[in-house]
Every structure is written in C-alpha cells, then in structure tokens.
Scaffold this motif. Structure first.
Motif, mmCIF file in Angstrom:
data_model
loop_
_atom_site.group_PDB
_atom_site.id
_atom_site.type_symbol
_atom_site.label_atom_id
_atom_site.label_comp_id
_atom_site.label_asym_id
_atom_site.label_seq_id
_atom_site.Cartn_x
_atom_site.Cartn_y
_atom_site.Cartn_z
ATOM 1 N N GLY A 1 -3.108 9.660 5.390
ATOM 2 C CA GLY A 1 -3.416 10.246 4.096
ATOM 3 C C GLY A 1 -4.784 10.904 4.102
ATOM 4 N N GLY A 2 -5.317 11.116 2.960
ATOM 5 C CA GLY A 2 -6.647 11.709 2.840
ATOM 6 C C GLY A 2 -6.661 13.171 3.239
ATOM 7 N N GLU A 3 -7.836 13.650 3.693
ATOM 8 C CA GLU A 3 -7.990 15.072 3.947
ATOM 9 C C GLU A 3 -7.507 15.462 5.325
ATOM 10 O OE1 GLU A 3 -11.828 16.425 2.839
ATOM 11 O OE2 GLU A 3 -11.959 14.887 1.302
ATOM 12 N N GLY A 4 -7.542 14.560 6.261
ATOM 13 C CA GLY A 4 -7.147 14.915 7.627
ATOM 14 C C GLY A 4 -5.646 14.836 7.837
ATOM 15 N N GLY A 5 -4.921 14.305 6.901
ATOM 16 C CA GLY A 5 -3.478 14.134 7.075
ATOM 17 C C GLY A 5 -2.708 15.382 6.726
ATOM 18 N N ARG A 6 -1.445 15.297 6.736
ATOM 19 C CA ARG A 6 -0.580 16.438 6.468
ATOM 20 C C ARG A 6 -0.498 16.736 4.987
ATOM 21 N NH1 ARG A 6 4.671 15.274 9.967
ATOM 22 N NH2 ARG A 6 5.483 15.580 7.891
ATOM 23 N N GLY A 7 -0.941 15.870 4.142
ATOM 24 C CA GLY A 7 -0.942 16.161 2.725
ATOM 25 C C GLY A 7 0.390 15.920 2.046
ATOM 26 N N GLY A 8 1.298 15.266 2.688
ATOM 27 C CA GLY A 8 2.570 14.938 2.057
ATOM 28 C C GLY A 8 3.564 16.070 2.047
ATOM 29 N N ILE A 9 3.682 16.805 3.166
ATOM 30 C CA ILE A 9 4.648 17.893 3.240
ATOM 31 C C ILE A 9 6.041 17.287 3.084
ATOM 32 C CG2 ILE A 9 5.680 19.631 4.737
ATOM 33 C CD1 ILE A 9 2.983 20.089 5.921
ATOM 34 N N GLY A 10 6.874 17.949 2.284
ATOM 35 C CA GLY A 10 8.226 17.478 2.080
ATOM 36 C C GLY A 10 8.334 16.472 0.962
ATOM 37 N N ARG A 11 7.227 16.204 0.308
ATOM 38 C CA ARG A 11 7.267 15.238 -0.777
ATOM 39 C C ARG A 11 6.917 15.895 -2.102
ATOM 40 N NH1 ARG A 11 5.552 9.443 1.330
ATOM 41 N NH2 ARG A 11 6.381 9.611 3.403
ATOM 42 N N GLY A 12 7.127 17.202 -2.206
ATOM 43 C CA GLY A 12 6.928 17.906 -3.449
ATOM 44 C C GLY A 12 5.502 18.290 -3.749
ATOM 45 N N ARG A 13 4.643 18.297 -2.716
ATOM 46 C CA ARG A 13 3.223 18.618 -2.948
ATOM 47 C C ARG A 13 2.870 20.022 -2.478
ATOM 48 N NH1 ARG A 13 0.308 13.089 -1.077
ATOM 49 N NH2 ARG A 13 1.327 11.739 -2.569
ATOM 50 N N GLY A 14 3.840 20.758 -2.037
ATOM 51 C CA GLY A 14 3.551 22.133 -1.616
ATOM 52 C C GLY A 14 3.304 22.236 -0.118
ATOM 53 N N SER B 1 0.861 -1.179 0.000
ATOM 54 C CA SER B 1 0.000 0.000 0.000
ATOM 55 C C SER B 1 0.897 1.228 0.000
ATOM 56 C CB SER B 1 -0.910 0.007 1.227
ATOM 57 O OG SER B 1 -0.133 0.095 2.400
ATOM 58 N N PHE B 2 0.459 2.249 -0.701
ATOM 59 C CA PHE B 2 1.253 3.443 -0.841
ATOM 60 C C PHE B 2 0.493 4.637 -0.262
ATOM 61 C CE2 PHE B 2 2.397 0.534 -4.244
ATOM 62 C CZ PHE B 2 3.750 0.395 -3.993
ATOM 63 N N ARG B 3 0.260 4.633 1.028
ATOM 64 C CA ARG B 3 -0.426 5.723 1.709
ATOM 65 C C ARG B 3 0.568 6.481 2.566
ATOM 66 N NH1 ARG B 3 -4.825 2.549 4.831
ATOM 67 N NH2 ARG B 3 -3.096 1.111 4.849
ATOM 68 N N ASP B 4 0.203 7.712 2.926
ATOM 69 C CA ASP B 4 1.041 8.475 3.842
ATOM 70 C C ASP B 4 1.006 7.805 5.208
ATOM 71 O OD1 ASP B 4 1.634 10.313 1.945
ATOM 72 O OD2 ASP B 4 -0.004 11.675 2.491
ATOM 73 N N ARG B 5 2.014 8.100 5.998
ATOM 74 C CA ARG B 5 2.079 7.490 7.320
ATOM 75 C C ARG B 5 0.967 7.994 8.230
ATOM 76 N NH1 ARG B 5 7.847 8.685 9.232
ATOM 77 N NH2 ARG B 5 8.040 9.804 7.306
#
Length: 180
Positions: free
Chosen positions: A162-175, A155-159
């Motif tokens: 993921g989804g709307e309540g998560g951090r949104g992938g900060i530091g992974r090129g998503r802004g 599975s490739f989800r954020d730690r």
C-alpha cells in the motif's frame, strides 16, 4: 384385466383391513410386498376401484398410494360380507398410553421464557449460559481471542504494501496508476 377371484379377495381384504395400500409401479414384479399376489393384479384392482370412486390414488416417485374413501368402505364391507362394527385400522382411534411431553399442546410459554431470561439482549437462557457464543471467553474474565491467546486484529492493506510505493489498488475501482 381379468384377475382371479382369490387374488381379488386377498387385495380387497388387505385394503379393508388397513384402509390404505402402497404399490410400486413395476408391472413385471412377481409378488407385491404385502399381499401374496402379483403386483400387476394389485395395481389393476386398485385402478378399477379408483375409477369407481372407491379409492383415492396418489402417485409419487414411482409408487402408488391408495386410500379408501367412505364409499369404498361401504362397497368393500358389502363385497366381503362384513358386519358394520368392523372398520379399517385407519379408522380406529388409538389410545394414548402416556401424557404428551411438557411444552406441547399449547402449554404456557410466557412464564417459561421469563424464567429463562428473555429473548435477545437479555441474560443467557437456561442451558445456554456457557461462553461458547463469545469467542475467547474462557470463563475467567480473560476475553482474548484467536489462536494462542492473541487478539484478532484484521488489517486492510494492499498486498504490495500500500502507500505511495505500491500499485495504488489497480483493479479495485481507484483508477489508473500514476504516470511517470
């Protein structure tokens, strides 16, 4: 350097008999490994023969490797008063006592490859029929892999879930995260 004639004769005899000689670069070593004389005498005698073109010298990893040249062969034969039929070990053609293994000496490989089952994409070849290349194939048609018989499902989800309540992938090129 002055080398006693008896020691020089031992060095020349060994060199003529073998055709090659090895000496460690240790000038203080009391004895050479193969000849019953000082290691320094061996190195200096070979250095003298090299300077006259009778030996070829190769130096690697603190060892001298000496090889007799054809001119050196003639010189030592004359110096040692030996007949022409006596030659060094490196010049003797060795007899083969057995035939070479099959597959060597340019044997027919094309028919052998076809018999085994071709290259990539073809059926397994010879001794490679086992399922060790196919993870989880137990030979009974059950192709489940992983430990305990479970299939591997990455599975490739954020730690953070993921989804709307998560951090949104900060530091992974998503802004930057959304501002509240």
């Amino acid at each position: 350097m002055l080398i006693p004639k008896a020691d020089r004769k031992l060095i020349h005899e060994h060199l003529f008999r073998e055709g090659v000689l090895v000496a460690q670069k240790d000038f203080n070593k009391p004895k050479h490994g193969e000849i019953d004389t000082k290691n320094l005498f061996v190195i200096k005698a070979c250095q003298s023969l090299t300077s006259r073109g009778f030996l070829k010298t190769q130096f690697s990893w603190q060892w001298y490797y000496y090889t007799l040249t054809p001119e050196g062969l003639d010189y030592l034969r004359e110096w040692l008063h030996l007949p022409a039929e006596i030659v060094p070990q490196t010049h003797v053609k060795q007899q083969r006592s057995h035939a070479p293994p099959s597959g060597m000496m340019g044997g027919d490989r094309g028919g052998d490859r076809e018999r085994r089952g071709g290259g990539r994409g073809g059926p397994p070849r010879g001794d490679r029929e086992g399922g060790y290349r196919r993870m989880g194939d137990r030979g009974d048609g059950n192709k489940e892999g992983g430990i305990g018989g479970e299939p591997f499902r990455p599975s490739f989800r954020d730690r953070d879930g993921g989804g709307e309540g998560g951090r949104g992938g900060i530091g992974r090129g998503r802004g930057a995260p959304p501002q509240a």
